[in-house]
Design an enzyme around this catalytic site. Structure first.
Site, mmCIF file in Angstrom:
data_model
loop_
_atom_site.group_PDB
_atom_site.id
_atom_site.type_symbol
_atom_site.label_atom_id
_atom_site.label_comp_id
_atom_site.label_asym_id
_atom_site.label_seq_id
_atom_site.Cartn_x
_atom_site.Cartn_y
_atom_site.Cartn_z
ATOM 1 N N TYR A 29 11.341 19.206 36.756
ATOM 2 C CA TYR A 29 10.674 18.320 35.793
ATOM 3 C C TYR A 29 10.189 19.032 34.530
ATOM 4 C CZ TYR A 29 10.942 14.930 39.534
ATOM 5 O OH TYR A 29 11.417 14.076 40.507
ATOM 6 N N ARG A 71 21.195 13.162 41.150
ATOM 7 C CA ARG A 71 20.347 13.815 42.168
ATOM 8 C C ARG A 71 20.647 13.243 43.564
ATOM 9 N NH1 ARG A 71 14.360 13.888 40.208
ATOM 10 N NH2 ARG A 71 14.247 15.323 41.983
ATOM 11 N N PRO A 102 3.785 7.328 40.655
ATOM 12 C CA PRO A 102 3.241 8.397 41.483
ATOM 13 C C PRO A 102 3.811 9.789 41.187
ATOM 14 C CG PRO A 102 4.673 6.950 42.766
ATOM 15 C CD PRO A 102 4.444 6.276 41.451
ATOM 16 N N ASN A 103 2.916 10.732 41.228
ATOM 17 C CA ASN A 103 3.206 12.172 41.055
ATOM 18 C C ASN A 103 3.446 12.595 39.608
ATOM 19 O OD1 ASN A 103 3.124 13.026 43.898
ATOM 20 N ND2 ASN A 103 4.857 11.637 44.124
ATOM 21 N N HIS A 138 13.339 7.661 32.956
ATOM 22 C CA HIS A 138 13.200 8.765 33.903
ATOM 23 C C HIS A 138 13.367 10.067 33.142
ATOM 24 C CE1 HIS A 138 13.153 6.071 37.300
ATOM 25 N NE2 HIS A 138 14.155 5.419 36.723
ATOM 26 N N ALA A 145 9.028 7.456 42.218
ATOM 27 C CA ALA A 145 9.696 7.164 43.503
ATOM 28 C C ALA A 145 9.717 5.666 43.816
ATOM 29 C CB ALA A 145 9.020 7.937 44.630
ATOM 30 N N GLU A 149 13.192 0.978 31.306
ATOM 31 C CA GLU A 149 13.001 1.887 32.449
ATOM 32 C C GLU A 149 13.324 3.296 31.965
ATOM 33 O OE1 GLU A 149 15.745 1.121 35.643
ATOM 34 O OE2 GLU A 149 15.044 2.837 36.804
ATOM 35 N N ASN A 185 8.120 4.301 33.911
ATOM 36 C CA ASN A 185 8.694 5.282 34.826
ATOM 37 C C ASN A 185 8.007 5.041 36.169
ATOM 38 O OD1 ASN A 185 9.615 7.394 36.341
ATOM 39 N ND2 ASN A 185 9.310 8.956 34.770
ATOM 40 N N ARG A 192 4.293 20.249 39.024
ATOM 41 C CA ARG A 192 5.182 19.652 40.027
ATOM 42 C C ARG A 192 6.624 20.112 39.801
ATOM 43 N NH1 ARG A 192 7.301 13.404 39.853
ATOM 44 N NH2 ARG A 192 8.387 13.500 41.837
#
Ligand code: DQA
Length: 143
Positions: A23, A107, A10-11, A100, A77, A98, A74, A18
């Site tokens: 990012y 963070r 998502p996103n 990111h 969230a 995985e 990825n 964004r």
């Protein structure tokens, strides 16, 4: 030729607009292009998909499990709380990397947990689009 499925949660379709201070300004199309270029150089086929929908991501992971396809994921969230995605990842029979863009460990506290990490072959975080390039190199090394 090995096909790698790159799945974005998502996103991530909103990359570029964004929170660019976090990012960056690269768009999802740029991400797709970076994956295609890297895959071609490594002799891999790549298919990049993005969804904001948890059930669609689960379905794609089932497809990867059934076809023994390596996955670069990825989960965005969902990484931090989706046991459904984690359980789907646990069924994979080829490498799972995985990724990111940012380094979640540096963070907010809620990003420090990945429910996916424990069933991943490995994790690449914090290098922007290079996280995907490095993940594809890892898959090529395992294929
Ligand atoms: C992210 C990090 C997640 O915490 C966040 O929810 C995202 C993007 C990353 O690529 O840095 O959507 O997965």
């Amino acid at each position: 030729m090995t096909t790698v499925l790159v799945l974005n949660g998502p996103n991530l379709g909103r990359l570029g607009v964004r929170e660019p201070e976090i990012y960056g300004t690269a768009t999802h199309d740029d991400l797709v292009e970076a994956c295609r270029e890297t895959a071609a150089a490594l002799g891999l086929e790549v298919e990049v998909r993005q969804s904001d929908d948890e059930s669609e991501l689960v379905r794609w992971l089932h497809e990867a499990a059934d076809t023994e396809t390596p996955v670069v994921l990825n989960a965005a969230a969902f990484t931090h709380y989706s046991y459904a995605l984690r359980d789907a990842c646990a069924q994979l029979r080829a490498p799972l990397v995985e990724v990111h863009l940012t380094n979640p460990a540096a963070r907010e506290e809620f990003r420090h947990t990945s429910v996916v990490a424990g069933v991943a072959t490995g994790t690449v975080t914090g290098f922007g689009l290079d996280s995907y390039r490095l993940a594809l190199r890892a898959v090529a090394g395992l294929a």
